[in-house]
Every structure is written in C-alpha cells, then in structure tokens.
Design a protein around this motif. Sequence first.
Motif: not given
Lengths: 334, 334
Positions: B282-302
Amino acid sequence: MENILMFKQPPCFVSHAAVGGREESRGPLADGFDLFDETDRFGQKTWECAEGEMGRLALSLALKKANATQRELDVLLAGDLQNQCVASAIGLYTFGVPYIGLFGACSTCTEGLLNLACLLSSDTGMRTGAVVTSSHNCAAERQFRFPLEYGGQRPPTAQWTATAAGAFVLSSREGEIRITEGLFGRIVDGAIRDANNMGCAMARAAADTLLRYFSASSHEPSAFDAIVTGDLGRIGSSLLIDLLRERGIEIGEQHGDCGVMLYQFQKQDVHSGASGCGCSAAALSSYFLPKLRDGTLRDILFLSTGALMNTTSVGQGQNILGIAHLIRIQSSKM
Amino acid sequence: MENILMFKQPPCFVSHAAVGGREESRGPLADGFDLFDETDRFGQKTWECAEGEMGRLALSLALKKANATQRELDVLLAGDLQNQCVASAIGLYTFGVPYIGLFGACSTCTEGLLNLACLLSSDTGMRTGAVVTSSHNCAAERQFRFPLEYGGQRPPTAQWTATAAGAFVLSSREGEIRITEGLFGRIVDGAIRDANNMGCAMARAAADTLLRYFSASSHEPSAFDAIVTGDLGRIGSSLLIDLLRERGIEIGEQHGDCGVMLYQFQKQDVHSGASGCGCSAAALSSYFLPKLRDGTLRDILFLSTGALMNTTSVGQGQNILGIAHLIRIQSSKM
C-alpha cells in the motif's frame, strides 16, 4: 494468456534427491529414494522440525550429487504445507542462498521447477538454482486434522500425506534432461467442500491445465511417453480421466499419478493414495527422472496438483480451490 | 550468489492500486489510496473473505487504470498471511490468470515484484503480469494471536497488521518507472523468539540484504533518494540503522519505513507501527510510485521485510527467521 511457455534454451536437471519416512520406505518407489528414516523423526524433537530436516537433507544430497556447494546456487525456491511454510524456512536457512518462498500446496514442486526454469532463462545472469519441497504426515495431520494420538478415522476418499522431500538442482547450461515447455496453472473452483476429498477438487484443476495445454499444443496425448499428475489419488485420477474424456481427450494409456504410485494399494493403509508437497517431488526424483536418464522415458508431461484451502476456509464453508502446474520434460538420451 | 540481478531491459510499472480499511483511511498516506471501506468488511461475511475481496478490488482497480483486462495478463503472482495463503486464492481465482502463489510473509510484495520482473525478462514470451498482496488486521489477529473479542493487550514492540492490499501491473516494454535491479533476500535468524517483536527479527534480514547490496554495488547510500524498508516499525527501524552503522554504512538520511509511515504516531493505537503483506504494498502504491511518477523521487531502493514463523513454531521455541527482498526503482521523469 493461453500460450505455452517455451524455452529457447531449455534449462536442465543437474541432480536431484528424495528423502522419505517409514511408509515411503515400504512403497513401490523405495529403490529410487536416497535416504529413509524409519522413525519419521530425522533426529528432531518435533514433527515440524523433522520436515525441515528432510528438506535440508534432500538439498544436501542433491548438491553432493551435483558435485556442488550452496555457493554455486544463485537462487533457492521452496515451499511446504505447514502454516506460513515454516518447514522450508527452518530447514533451508542455513544454506544462506537467496530464497523465494512459494505456496502452491501440493503443486509446489512443479510450480517451483517452472518458476526456476523461467528465472534461469531471464537476462539477469542466474545460472544455477534449486527447488525443494516437503511434507510430513504427522505435521500435516496435527495441523489440518487432528493430532495422531486422537486416532481420527478417515473416509475412503481421504489421502495420506507423504512424509517425503524432494530437491532438484537446475542449470541454464545444456544437459541431457531438460524442461522444454511449461504452463502455470489457473486457480479453479474444485466444487468440493470436503477436505477428505481433495483429489476430486484437484482433478478439475489438472483437467483445466491439460485442456489448455492440448488446445495450444500441436501434440496429441499419445505423443508423450507419460502424462503424470501429482497427487489426485485413485478417486481423483478416475475423475480426471472422465473430465478429459467428456472433452474428447483420452489420456488413460499415458496417465500415471504420483499419489497412486507412492504406496502399495491395499497393503498400505493410505486410502485413495498419497498427497502432500513431497509426493510429486519424491516420485519425480525417485522414478521419473531416473527413467528419463536411462532412456526408458523420453518425453513426459509432469503436473503437480494443489488444493488451496485451510482449516478456517473449510470451516467457513468455502469451496476447495485447485491448481495444477505443468512442465514438459524431455530427455536426449539415445 | 552475491551478484545483484541487473535487468538489461528493465520492466516497467504500468499501473498500481491500493485499497485499505478504517485505520488506513486515517493515516498520512490516505490521499494516495484508491479505495477505503470504513467497515473493514468489504461486503463479506468473514474477515478472511474481506481480505480476499480487497485483493480482488485492488487488481480490478489497477487493471482499469492500465486500460487492460485480465486477458492481457500472462501471469499473476500473489500471497498473503492467512494459513495456506487462502485470501489470495479466494480473492483472485475469478480472474482466471495463470497463477504463482508466493509465501514471503510481509516480504511478499517485493518478492513478487522481483520475481515478476525476472519472468518478464525471460525468453518465454511473457509480456505483462501482475502482483497482488494483502493483509487484514482482523483475520491476522484471529489467526496469529486472539480473536478481537478477547481484547488481548499488546506490548509496545507489537505492530498493527495493516488492513490493506496493493496491486501492480508490470510490463516488459519500456516505461517511465522501471525496476532496474534486484536482490532476493536470504533467510536470516532474527535471534528473537517474541512474536510481539517481529520488527527486530526482520531488521537483521534487512541489514543482511542492504549489506549484500552495498558490498556488490558501486553506489553509496547517499546516491539514492530513498532507502525504504517494509514494516520494521519504529523499534525495528532503529535497530536496522544501528546494525548498518556498526558495519560503516549510514542510511539514516535516506531511510524510510512503510510501517512507520502508514499511521499517525500516537494518534493511532498502533504501537511500533504497521506490518503485514499489505503494508509495503500500500505504501509503494499510495506514496512512492506517485513520487517517482511526478519526479520528486528518481532512484530508490525498496525492500519488503518478512518474519517467517507460525504459531506452532513460536510455541515450540523456534527463533523467528527473517527475510528481506530488494528492488531498485528508477524514474526517467525529468
């Protein structure tokens, strides 16, 4: 979705091993096993740990035959019937190999072999991996039914959970016995609510997978030396043959079921036959792979079949769901 | 064995969805969820079936966003915490998609994503697949601890199993958000026997995987925008940072834990934080993927982190084993 997975560079079996308990040592496949413990305890204090130890021994034996150590394994796939698949975790963690936990009930052996074959065919550089699956009669009875001491009676449709583990080492290099094709099963409503008749719940899943395979393949059942199911038992096997016959597919001559083969009918008190994650794994290692190695068999379809249920779901009146995964194993032995 | 799996043609996220219950709707990540049911029942008669329904809804929502149907899925990977992973089977069988059942406890989300990424990189022609994982607080409490009606007290180290499901559709084609690397976890002895302190049992596994990653990678932790663990909670997260610091690796600035993020500390009665197969999903879908989509995050280890135990193994005095799988997710958004 209906495409058969075909391996351009088919992974091969490097080695394999089967470990069993007391009943298995009296069965028709006993000669092909690598190790038995007549006490079913494998030196452990609990049945649950005994199952883990069986898996550990099976993988150790398979690695020894491959003249390899765990350091050469890029990945290890495993699963069992204990809640949260604890037997595999407890038995295999000391190997320290990157681990993929599977749950496919009694279908886990073929699920693991097909998944591993795909991993070895990926562009990630994995070269060697192993699959281990296990089941233990006493752990399964305590968990799914009653502790042994209760002496519960079982109906004729019931099956006997095998005390057995199988381990398989696969490699992406060329070899004599290869997994050339595969088909992951779909979950099928077994239309059965009786946890003492899982063979019939799984038979529908086996029929679904075989119908998908033969509708997508150019081969007839007669093209294969054997079409093997995991643990339908006598009653489930008979249903499978009927279900396929209704759809115009005749597998009677080729069909064998590991659950029927593992024990001596009537001499051993196993009712409809064997079951459990260790059943198809032990039969594959002790019987089918040696026959493919010596050239008696050249081309077989091998399915493991699983019943997806737990005591709560059965108690809540849910139907038992089934799944059956398929691999085609071919030998180049002349 | 220590090689990082690197995808030559990295699979991409096509779509994703998160579904949650009442507590999740009050948490800091609520805005990113796709659907809540404040009753936690999802129209079902049992908590167990409610969990299955959450998984079904999550996959339906993800498929809708991908403008796809289940017919386009070559394979579906799923798992949960219920005994024999019944929630996934019951919830997902109606899709009729070839199915790989996984068990990785709360590590299942990343286990599934990495396994699927490998399958999509294989030579078998699989192009599109999905991963679904779920957990339900009430089903987990009944199964692992006590029925809710008992009103059992929990110590401060305990975590709150999230009532949540996440679904992810991945494709082998090029896309904006890609899984570029991965590392399957090894099973690690958590050196903990207290089922109310699973965060610490899993922290050792997360440390093992991150140490393996940084010893094999040319990158420092500071190269990543975020290093995310699944559900260590506050206490387990603190142990992870200490364990890595002892080995000269500092991740404090980059580290986030889904179990810490899912609920409001102190305002929600969740003790050390969230846990469960649905937590990291849920955290990946609700928070991290949207942040990767809008460019706030670019490169993460999950990483998702799992505790491999059941009530019998804990009762028999076995240590709780842990596992943590890792994927690197990169966004090409400018």
